[in-house]
Design an enzyme around this catalytic site. Structure first.
Site, PDB file in Angstrom:
ATOM      1  N   GLY A  48       0.783  -1.227   0.000  1.00 29.76           N
ATOM      2  CA  GLY A  48       0.000   0.000   0.000  1.00 29.76           C
ATOM      3  C   GLY A  48       0.817   1.281   0.000  1.00 29.76           C
ATOM      4  O   GLY A  48       0.297   2.346   0.345  1.00 29.76           O
ATOM      5  N   ASN A  54      -5.296   1.711 -13.482  1.00 28.92           N
ATOM      6  CA  ASN A  54      -4.504   0.632 -12.900  1.00 28.92           C
ATOM      7  C   ASN A  54      -3.019   0.964 -12.984  1.00 28.92           C
ATOM      8  O   ASN A  54      -2.523   1.444 -14.013  1.00 28.92           O
ATOM      9  CB  ASN A  54      -4.763  -0.680 -13.649  1.00 28.92           C
ATOM     10  CG  ASN A  54      -3.890  -1.814 -13.130  1.00 28.92           C
ATOM     11  OD1 ASN A  54      -3.926  -2.153 -11.949  1.00 28.92           O
ATOM     12  ND2 ASN A  54      -3.071  -2.400 -14.006  1.00 28.92           N
ATOM     13  N   HIS A 107       0.629  -0.526 -13.227  1.00 33.37           N
ATOM     14  CA  HIS A 107       1.296  -1.768 -13.636  1.00 33.37           C
ATOM     15  C   HIS A 107       2.811  -1.566 -13.595  1.00 33.37           C
ATOM     16  O   HIS A 107       3.313  -0.572 -14.138  1.00 33.37           O
ATOM     17  CB  HIS A 107       0.860  -2.167 -15.053  1.00 33.37           C
ATOM     18  CG  HIS A 107       1.427  -3.482 -15.483  1.00 33.37           C
ATOM     19  ND1 HIS A 107       1.039  -4.681 -14.926  1.00 33.37           N
ATOM     20  CD2 HIS A 107       2.381  -3.796 -16.407  1.00 33.37           C
ATOM     21  CE1 HIS A 107       1.710  -5.665 -15.490  1.00 33.37           C
ATOM     22  NE2 HIS A 107       2.533  -5.151 -16.391  1.00 33.37           N
TER      23      HIS A 107
END
Length: 368
Positions: A174, A269, A271
Site C-alpha cells: 500500500g 490501474n 502496472h
C-alpha cells in the site's frame, strides 16, 4: 504560476527563427518513432509521450539519438483548455515541446519551434495555439521568439476544485495508496478517498488506511465457499455502494470481471512495467533503442529479470477488458542495474511508481 495560459501565435508573422547547430538533424513532421516516445518519458516525466503519439512530431537528433521534439496537431485530447480557441478551424495546436537539459542553450529549441510552427502554416493554419503554459519564463520565451500573446487564462485551482469520490483497491504493502492518500490530504490531488478494499486480510494497505482515517474493507475470495462468479458479484456490489467517480487499482492482485470493468469506466490501474502506447503491441522500444517484451501480467518485474531485460518501468493506464492494454495515462522507464535482484529492483520501481501515479491522476483530472 497559479494560472495556465493559452498563448496564440499569428503564423503570418513567423519566419525562420533559427537553424540547428552543426551535427543536429531536424526531421520534418511525422509520426513519432517508439524510441523517441520512450526517450520523452525518460526525460520529461511520463505524460507527454501519449500526447506526442497523438500528433505529428518534429524531432531533433544527434547521431540518430533524440535530443528534442515538438508536437503539432495532436488528436483526440480532452483537456479542458482545448475547449475554446483550440476548436476554431484556422487554429493549429502546438505542443508538447522539449529539449534535453544538457542540450539547451544551443539554439535547438528555436529551430524546433520554427520548424513546427512553419509546418502548421504550410498546412493552411493561420494561428497556432500553445496551450497550458504554466511557467512565466516559458511565456516570455514564446513572446520573444514568435510574438505569442495570451489568449485564454485558466485558474488551476478552479480546474481541480471538485473532489472526486475515489475507491482504492490494493492487495499488498500500500505504499502507493499511502502516497495518494497523503497527496489528497495536503491538497495536491483533489480526491475524496471514500474507501480502501483489499482481498488480502494481511495487507499493510489496510493498516495504512486505518491510520489515515479511511474506511477499509477486506473482500477476500473464499474459494471453498463461493464460486468465482459469486465473489465477483460481491465485489461489484460492494464497490457500487461507494458510488465512486474513480476507481484506482494500486497493486490489486485479482483479475476483475468484465462486468466490473463495464460498471466503472473511470478506472485506472498501476502496472510495474513500461507498457507500449499501442495496446496491440506485445513489445516496447526503450530510450536506448532496445526492444523488450511488454511484460504484462502479475509478475512483470520478475519476468523482466528472468528475460535478462535491461529495462523495467511503471505505467498508469485506463482499465479495459483486455488485461494491461488500456490507454496509457503516464509511464516511466527504469534501467536495471547489473546484478540487481528482484527485491532491490522492486524498491526502485516503487520510487518511480509514485510519480507515475500522481502524474496520471492529475492528467485524468485535467481531462474531466
Amino acid at each position: 504560476m497559479a494560472e495556465l495560459l493559452n498563448l496564440v501565435v499569428d503564423l503570418a508573422d513567423v519566419h525562420a527563427i533559427g537553424e540547428p547547430p552543426v551535427g543536429i538533424e531536424i526531421a520534418p513532421p511525422g509520426p513519432p518513432d517508439e524510441r523517441t516516445l520512450a526517450w520523452i518519458d525518460e526525460t520529461f516525466g511520463g505524460v507527454w509521450s501519449s500526447e506526442a503519439y497523438a500528433g505529428l512530431n518534429v524531432i531533433a537528433r544527434r547521431a540518430d539519438a533524440p535530443i528534442g521534439f515538438a508536437t503539432v496537431l495532436p488528436q483526440g485530447l480532452t483537456f479542458t483548455w482545448l475547449d475554446g480557441l483550440a476548436r476554431e478551424p484556422d487554429v493549429g495546436i502546438f505542443g508538447p515541446f522539449g529539449v534535453a537539459p544538457d542540450e539547451r542553450g544551443k539554439g535547438i529549441g528555436r529551430a524546433l519551434l520554427g520548424a513546427a510552427l512553419g509546418a502548421l502554416g504550410e498546412r493552411g493554419y493561420g494561428r497556432a495555439l500553445i496551450p497550458a503554459v504554466s511557467d512565466e519564463w516559458l511565456e516570455r520565451y514564446y513572446s520573444v521568439a514568435v510574438g505569442a500573446k495570451v489568449a485564454e487564462r485558466f485558474d488551476r485551482s478552479v480546474l481541480l476544485r471538485t473532489n472526486r469520490r475515489t475507491l482504492v483497491l490494493a492487495s499488498g504493502n500500500g505504499s502507493n495508496f499511502q502516497a495518494v492518500a497523503d497527496a489528497s490530504r495536503n491538497g495536491e490531488l483533489p480526491l475524496d478517498i471514500v474507501a480502501l478494499f483489499s482481498n488480502n486480510l494481511h495487507a499493510l494497505a489496510l493498516t495504512r488506511a486505518r491510520d489515515a482515517g479511511i474506511p477499509s474493507h477486506v473482500i477476500a475470495w473464499s474459494r471453498g465457499e463461493e464460486t468465482r462468479e459469486q465473489y465477483d458479484r460481491r465485489l461489484l456490489d460492494a464497490a457500487a455502494a461507494e458510488r465512486p467517480d474513480l476507481v484506482l487499482l494500486l497493486g490489486w492482485m485479482h483479475l476483475l470481471s468484465k462486468s466490473f470493468v463495464r460498471a466503472f469506466p473511470e478506472m485506472l490501474n498501476l502496472h510495474p512495467a513500461f507498457l507500449p502506447l499501442d495496446p496491440e503491441r506485445d513489445d516496447v522500444v526503450m530510450p536506448d533503442g532496445t526492444q523488450i517484451p511488454a511484460f504484462r501480467g502479475p509478475r512483470a518485474v520478475r519476468d523482466a529479470l528472468a528475460a535478462s531485460s535491461g529495462w523495467v518501468g511503471a505505467t498508469l493506464h485506463r482499465v479495459t477488458p483486455a488485461t494491461d492494454r488500456g490507454p496509457v495515462m503516464a509511464r516511466k522507464p527504469l534501467r536495471v542495474e547489473p546484478g540487481e535482484d528482484e527485491e532491490a529492483l522492486m524498491q526502485r520501481v516503487h520510487g518511480i511508481e509514485r510519480d507515475v501515479v500522481q502524474a496520471g491522476i492529475a492528467r485524468w483530472l485535467f481531462e474531466r
